[in-house]
Design an enzyme around this catalytic site. Structure first.
Site, PDB file in Angstrom:
ATOM      1  N   THR A 142      10.067   8.884  14.241  1.00  6.86           N
ATOM      2  CA  THR A 142      10.997   8.620  13.133  1.00  6.86           C
ATOM      3  C   THR A 142      10.272   8.015  11.931  1.00  6.86           C
ATOM      4  OG1 THR A 142      12.690   8.177  14.785  1.00  6.86           O
ATOM      5  CG2 THR A 142      13.131   7.406  12.544  1.00  6.86           C
ATOM      6  N   THR A 174      10.123   1.315  18.920  1.00  4.27           N
ATOM      7  CA  THR A 174      10.213   0.378  20.043  1.00  4.27           C
ATOM      8  C   THR A 174       8.811  -0.031  20.491  1.00  4.27           C
ATOM      9  OG1 THR A 174      12.292   1.354  20.770  1.00  4.27           O
ATOM     10  CG2 THR A 174      11.066   0.110  22.428  1.00  4.27           C
ATOM     11  N   GLU A 374      17.088   8.431  20.118  1.00  2.00           N
ATOM     12  CA  GLU A 374      16.876   9.635  20.955  1.00  2.00           C
ATOM     13  C   GLU A 374      17.843  10.749  20.572  1.00  2.00           C
ATOM     14  OE1 GLU A 374      14.611  10.095  23.133  1.00  2.00           O
ATOM     15  OE2 GLU A 374      13.905   8.133  23.779  1.00  2.00           O
ATOM     16  N   PHE A 394      21.942  23.157  11.588  1.00  2.00           N
ATOM     17  CA  PHE A 394      20.910  22.385  10.897  1.00  2.00           C
ATOM     18  C   PHE A 394      20.203  23.186   9.801  1.00  2.00           C
ATOM     19  CE2 PHE A 394      21.006  20.738  15.324  1.00  2.00           C
ATOM     20  CZ  PHE A 394      21.515  19.481  15.037  1.00  2.00           C
TER      21      PHE A 394
HETATM   22  P1  TGC Z   1      14.085  23.507  16.233  1.00  2.50           P
HETATM   23  O1  TGC Z   1      13.668  24.639  15.380  1.00  2.50           O
HETATM   24  O2  TGC Z   1      15.428  23.557  16.892  1.00  2.50           O
HETATM   25  O3  TGC Z   1      12.999  23.258  17.378  1.00  2.50           O
HETATM   26  C1  TGC Z   1      11.614  23.245  17.119  1.00  2.50           C
HETATM   27  C2  TGC Z   1      10.873  23.637  18.395  1.00  2.50           C
HETATM   28  O4  TGC Z   1      11.153  22.644  19.408  1.00  2.50           O
HETATM   29  C3  TGC Z   1      11.818  23.243  20.537  1.00  2.50           C
HETATM   30  N1  TGC Z   1      12.827  22.269  20.984  1.00  2.50           N
HETATM   31  C4  TGC Z   1      12.702  21.549  22.090  1.00  2.50           C
HETATM   32  N2  TGC Z   1      11.773  21.516  23.049  1.00  2.50           N
HETATM   33  C5  TGC Z   1      11.933  20.633  24.058  1.00  2.50           C
HETATM   34  N3  TGC Z   1      12.978  19.779  24.141  1.00  2.50           N
HETATM   35  C6  TGC Z   1      13.923  19.774  23.188  1.00  2.50           C
HETATM   36  N4  TGC Z   1      14.952  18.917  23.269  1.00  2.50           N
HETATM   37  C7  TGC Z   1      13.824  20.684  22.114  1.00  2.50           C
HETATM   38  N5  TGC Z   1      14.572  20.947  21.010  1.00  2.50           N
HETATM   39  C8  TGC Z   1      13.959  21.931  20.344  1.00  2.50           C
HETATM   40  C9  TGC Z   1      12.414  24.530  20.003  1.00  2.50           C
HETATM   41  O5  TGC Z   1      12.581  25.476  21.013  1.00  2.50           O
HETATM   42  C10 TGC Z   1      11.354  24.948  18.986  1.00  2.50           C
HETATM   43  O6  TGC Z   1      10.263  25.482  19.730  1.00  2.50           O
HETATM   44  P2  TGC Z   1       9.347  26.671  19.106  1.00  2.50           P
HETATM   45  O7  TGC Z   1       8.443  27.058  20.214  1.00  2.50           O
HETATM   46  O8  TGC Z   1      10.305  27.743  18.686  1.00  2.50           O
HETATM   47  O9  TGC Z   1       8.624  26.073  17.935  1.00  2.50           O
HETATM   48  O10 TGC Z   1      13.906  22.170  15.381  1.00  2.50           O
HETATM   49  P3  TGC Z   1      14.781  21.588  14.199  1.00  2.50           P
HETATM   50  O11 TGC Z   1      13.832  21.043  13.188  1.00  2.50           O
HETATM   51  O12 TGC Z   1      15.823  22.584  13.748  1.00  2.50           O
HETATM   52  O13 TGC Z   1      15.469  20.309  14.894  1.00  2.50           O
HETATM   53  C11 TGC Z   1      16.550  20.406  15.661  1.00  2.50           C
HETATM   54  C12 TGC Z   1      17.081  18.977  16.021  1.00  2.50           C
HETATM   55  C13 TGC Z   1      17.921  18.422  14.883  1.00  2.50           C
HETATM   56  C14 TGC Z   1      17.943  19.198  17.232  1.00  2.50           C
HETATM   57  C15 TGC Z   1      15.918  17.990  16.326  1.00  2.50           C
HETATM   58  O14 TGC Z   1      15.195  17.696  15.187  1.00  2.50           O
HETATM   59  C16 TGC Z   1      16.413  16.686  16.917  1.00  2.50           C
HETATM   60  O15 TGC Z   1      16.578  16.591  18.127  1.00  2.50           O
HETATM   61  N6  TGC Z   1      16.613  15.611  16.078  1.00  2.50           N
HETATM   62  C17 TGC Z   1      16.911  14.285  16.566  1.00  2.50           C
HETATM   63  C18 TGC Z   1      15.684  13.419  16.389  1.00  2.50           C
HETATM   64  C19 TGC Z   1      15.521  12.421  17.495  1.00  2.50           C
HETATM   65  O16 TGC Z   1      16.104  12.530  18.558  1.00  2.50           O
HETATM   66  N7  TGC Z   1      14.698  11.435  17.265  1.00  2.50           N
HETATM   67  C20 TGC Z   1      14.382  10.469  18.271  1.00  2.50           C
HETATM   68  C21 TGC Z   1      13.176   9.647  17.891  1.00  2.50           C
HETATM   69  S1  TGC Z   1      12.402   8.845  19.257  1.00  2.50           S
HETATM   70  C22 TGC Z   1      13.468   7.663  19.717  1.00  2.50           C
HETATM   71  O17 TGC Z   1      14.550   7.531  19.261  1.00  2.50           O
HETATM   72  C23 TGC Z   1      12.959   6.773  20.769  1.00  2.50           C
HETATM   73  S2  TGC Z   1      14.034   5.516  21.225  1.00  2.50           S
HETATM   74  C24 TGC Z   1      13.075   4.868  22.442  1.00  2.50           C
HETATM   75  C25 TGC Z   1      13.693   3.842  23.276  1.00  2.50           C
HETATM   76  O18 TGC Z   1      13.573   2.645  22.929  1.00  2.50           O
HETATM   77  O19 TGC Z   1      14.212   4.191  24.367  1.00  2.50           O
HETATM   78  P1  FAD Z   2      19.940   9.388  10.016  1.00  5.65           P
HETATM   79  O1  FAD Z   2      19.203  10.585  10.506  1.00  5.65           O
HETATM   80  O2  FAD Z   2      19.803   9.018   8.581  1.00  5.65           O
HETATM   81  O3  FAD Z   2      21.490   9.605  10.349  1.00  5.65           O
HETATM   82  C1  FAD Z   2      22.515   8.777   9.793  1.00  5.65           C
HETATM   83  C2  FAD Z   2      23.866   9.370  10.218  1.00  5.65           C
HETATM   84  O4  FAD Z   2      23.995  10.693   9.681  1.00  5.65           O
HETATM   85  C3  FAD Z   2      24.023   9.500  11.726  1.00  5.65           C
HETATM   86  O5  FAD Z   2      25.352   9.202  12.090  1.00  5.65           O
HETATM   87  C4  FAD Z   2      23.743  10.972  11.984  1.00  5.65           C
HETATM   88  O6  FAD Z   2      24.403  11.446  13.150  1.00  5.65           O
HETATM   89  C5  FAD Z   2      24.295  11.589  10.722  1.00  5.65           C
HETATM   90  N1  FAD Z   2      23.656  12.896  10.452  1.00  5.65           N
HETATM   91  C6  FAD Z   2      22.347  13.155  10.196  1.00  5.65           C
HETATM   92  N2  FAD Z   2      22.151  14.463  10.055  1.00  5.65           N
HETATM   93  C7  FAD Z   2      23.353  15.064  10.246  1.00  5.65           C
HETATM   94  C8  FAD Z   2      23.810  16.406  10.252  1.00  5.65           C
HETATM   95  N3  FAD Z   2      22.963  17.430  10.099  1.00  5.65           N
HETATM   96  N4  FAD Z   2      25.127  16.624  10.477  1.00  5.65           N
HETATM   97  C9  FAD Z   2      25.981  15.610  10.692  1.00  5.65           C
HETATM   98  N5  FAD Z   2      25.621  14.319  10.707  1.00  5.65           N
HETATM   99  C10 FAD Z   2      24.316  14.048  10.483  1.00  5.65           C
HETATM  100  N6  FAD Z   2      12.273   6.393  16.805  1.00  5.65           N
HETATM  101  C11 FAD Z   2      11.008   6.664  17.248  1.00  5.65           C
HETATM  102  O7  FAD Z   2      10.373   7.612  16.807  1.00  5.65           O
HETATM  103  N7  FAD Z   2      10.441   5.885  18.221  1.00  5.65           N
HETATM  104  C12 FAD Z   2      11.065   4.819  18.772  1.00  5.65           C
HETATM  105  O8  FAD Z   2      10.525   4.156  19.653  1.00  5.65           O
HETATM  106  C13 FAD Z   2      12.380   4.501  18.293  1.00  5.65           C
HETATM  107  N8  FAD Z   2      13.018   3.386  18.760  1.00  5.65           N
HETATM  108  C14 FAD Z   2      14.179   2.985  18.169  1.00  5.65           C
HETATM  109  C15 FAD Z   2      14.731   1.730  18.475  1.00  5.65           C
HETATM  110  C16 FAD Z   2      15.871   1.293  17.833  1.00  5.65           C
HETATM  111  C17 FAD Z   2      16.408  -0.085  18.110  1.00  5.65           C
HETATM  112  C18 FAD Z   2      16.533   2.143  16.889  1.00  5.65           C
HETATM  113  C19 FAD Z   2      17.790   1.696  16.197  1.00  5.65           C
HETATM  114  C20 FAD Z   2      16.011   3.381  16.588  1.00  5.65           C
HETATM  115  C21 FAD Z   2      14.815   3.807  17.198  1.00  5.65           C
HETATM  116  N9  FAD Z   2      14.202   5.016  16.826  1.00  5.65           N
HETATM  117  C22 FAD Z   2      12.956   5.329  17.293  1.00  5.65           C
HETATM  118  C23 FAD Z   2      14.764   5.806  15.741  1.00  5.65           C
HETATM  119  C24 FAD Z   2      15.977   6.660  16.123  1.00  5.65           C
HETATM  120  O9  FAD Z   2      15.600   7.755  16.863  1.00  5.65           O
HETATM  121  C25 FAD Z   2      16.687   7.056  14.823  1.00  5.65           C
HETATM  122  O10 FAD Z   2      17.342   5.907  14.330  1.00  5.65           O
HETATM  123  C26 FAD Z   2      17.676   8.199  15.027  1.00  5.65           C
HETATM  124  O11 FAD Z   2      17.010   9.393  15.369  1.00  5.65           O
HETATM  125  C27 FAD Z   2      18.544   8.432  13.789  1.00  5.65           C
HETATM  126  O12 FAD Z   2      17.786   8.469  12.625  1.00  5.65           O
HETATM  127  P2  FAD Z   2      18.216   7.571  11.354  1.00  5.65           P
HETATM  128  O13 FAD Z   2      18.412   6.181  11.839  1.00  5.65           O
HETATM  129  O14 FAD Z   2      17.228   7.818  10.295  1.00  5.65           O
HETATM  130  O15 FAD Z   2      19.627   8.115  10.927  1.00  5.65           O
END
Ligand code: TGC
Ligand code: FAD
Length: 395
Positions: A142, A174, A374, A394
């Protein structure tokens, strides 16, 4: 019914899912449950109150096999199956979502990418230390301006001899302020996303803490800031390119969260059930009122549905068949379920529910983060929407 079951955990397995588990699963569950009771529950309110991370638990988490339970033991993991991984996450999150986070990040977001995409040398160098808790890792995806849409990231690497020069910033990471290594995702000069291991102490690399969180207070969160950080080419993960690298790590961690959230829900339900039998109003226990029974009955019904979803997901994951979209559905459903259970449990506790004499508000506040990280609640809904319609919201 005249008899009242009193065993603390008897109501936690309403559909006898235990019967579907192996002896190894039950042993893992009991070991982690006992560890949480002994090491986490007595201290967690205090740490959470003070917004401090109980780092000393890292070693204990390693000892109970919470880091990478399904990664092979020779690479520092637990050598168990996906079901065991899920069960362990449930028991950890019964204690606190922040403690489960410690394990999720270390195992699924740091060890897993090195195990899956790293060179043999990288695996041997980092995995045993991560698995034993000697090293703490973090995962940087992120960015300040790219949360739900990591594809837009601007953190980048440029080739310079035997190294890459890394610039950019990651946000909400984190464990970053205390991490020995960070698995960082950055774009190369062709705009392709690459993963690299950045080590604490590399000049130009800092990890300031983010303060002021009302959620996940017992977990430390920070930034990652890179100013011309020279990273040896040997630190780049050689076996993956593109967004599927970080997203496949997320699939692992989201799977664990789908199970973990059930633990937070169970702890809230358990407390509410007990309170409803002890607290007397209008001359009878709260639990004798139909409205309280409705709350409790709906809580255990939703928990049971979440357990069945997790169990089936675990069974698919063990066969290598769980799809990212199935994982998204379970993460979204189970976290929202846990938050709703926490809110209902808070009501049953009345005024006492807002105090730290009970775990409810802590879980509820934690779950606000779990709902967002996540992949947010709405992003997972859109993943399901895309899967069933074939249409991408998206793009
Ligand atoms: P898109 O074109 O859909 O996908 C790109 C490529 O990735 C593949 N793919 C996956 N592979 C494995 N697992 C998944 N869940 C996958 N989702 C997609 C896909 O097949 C493609 O592969 P290829 O071979 O064709 O290149 O990508 P997009 O840019 O349109 O994104 C789609 C979207 C919005 C679903 C994705 O960006 C997303 O999941 N966004 C959410 C971001 C997120 O979850 N961030 C989390 C940050 S880490 C965190 O929060 C840690 S918290 C830690 C803690 O304390 O526990
Ligand atoms: P944004 O993406 O700005 O979203 C804001 C709001 O808009 C949300 O409600 C979302 O659902 C909505 N939104 C966004 N896009 C759309 C759409 N296309 N359509 C409809 N609604 C939409 N990240 C890491 O990489 N590593 C870590 O270890 C990690 N740890 C974390 C720990 C904590 C305590 C927190 C709070 C977050 C952590 N994250 C980490 C980040 C986390 O994954 C992001 O906060 C999360 O993915 C959302 O991103 P954002 O906060 O920028 O919100």
């Amino acid at each position: 019914m005249s008899s009242v079951k009193t065993d603390q955990y008897q109501h936690h397995d309403y559909y006898s899912i235990d019967d579907l588990l192996s002896e190894d699963h039950k042993l893992a569950r009991d070991a982690v449950r006992n560890w949480v009771k002994k090491e986490v529950s007595p201290i967690i309110e205090d740490y959470s109150n003070r917004a401090e991370c109980p780092y000393h638990l890292f070693k204990g988490l390693a000892e109970i096999g919470a880091f990478g339970p399904s990664i092979p033991a020779e690479y520092g993991g637990g050598g168990m199956d996906e079901m065991a991984y899920g069960i362990i996450m449930t028991e950890l999150e019964r204690g606190d979502s922040g403690i489960r986070s410690m394990a999720s990040v270390q195992g699924s977001l740091v060890m897993y990418p090195i195990f899956k995409f790293g060179s043999e040398e990288q695996k041997r160098k980092y995995l045993p230390k991560l698995g034993s808790g000697e090293f703490i890792g973090c995962f940087g995806l992120t960015e300040p301006d790219h949360g739900s849409n990591p594809a837009g990231m601007i953190t980048n690497i440029k080739e310079d001899g035997d190294s890459y020069i890394l610039n950019g910033a990651k946000m909400w990471i984190t464990n970053s302020p205390v991490a020995d290594i960070a698995v960082v995702w950055a774009k190369d000069e062709q705009g392709i996303i690459r993963g690299l291991v950045v080590e604490k102490g590399m000049p130009g690399f800092t990890a300031p803490e983010i303060h002021g969180k009302w959620s996940l207070r017992a977990s430390i969160t920070g930034e990652l800031v890179f100013q011309d950080v020279r990273v040896p080419k040997s630190n780049v993960l050689p076996n993956v390119q593109g967004l599927k690298g970080p997203l496949s790590c997320l699939s692992k961690a989201r799977y664990g969260i789908a199970w973990g959230a059930i633990g937070a829900a169970l702890d809230c339900y358990d407390s509410a059930l007990r309170y409803s039998k002890e607290r007397i109003q209008f001359g009878k226990p709260l639990g004798q009122f139909q409205l309280t029974q409705k709350k409790l009955a709906e809580m255990i019904t939703e928990i049971t549905k979440a357990q069945l979803l997790a169990w089936r997901l675990g069974s698919l994951a063990n066969q290598g068949l769980a799809t990212p979209a199935q994982i998204s559905m379970a993460k979204r459903n189970n976290v929202a379920m846990a938050l709703e259970v926490a809110r209902e449990a808070r009501q049953i506790h009345g005024g006492m529910g807002i105090t730290n004499e009970y775990p409810i508000m802590r879980h509820m506040m934690n779950l606000e983060t779990v709902l967002t990280y996540e992949g947010t609640h709405d992003i997972h809904l859109l993943i399901t929407g895309m899967d069933i319609t074939g249409l991408n919201a998206f793009s």
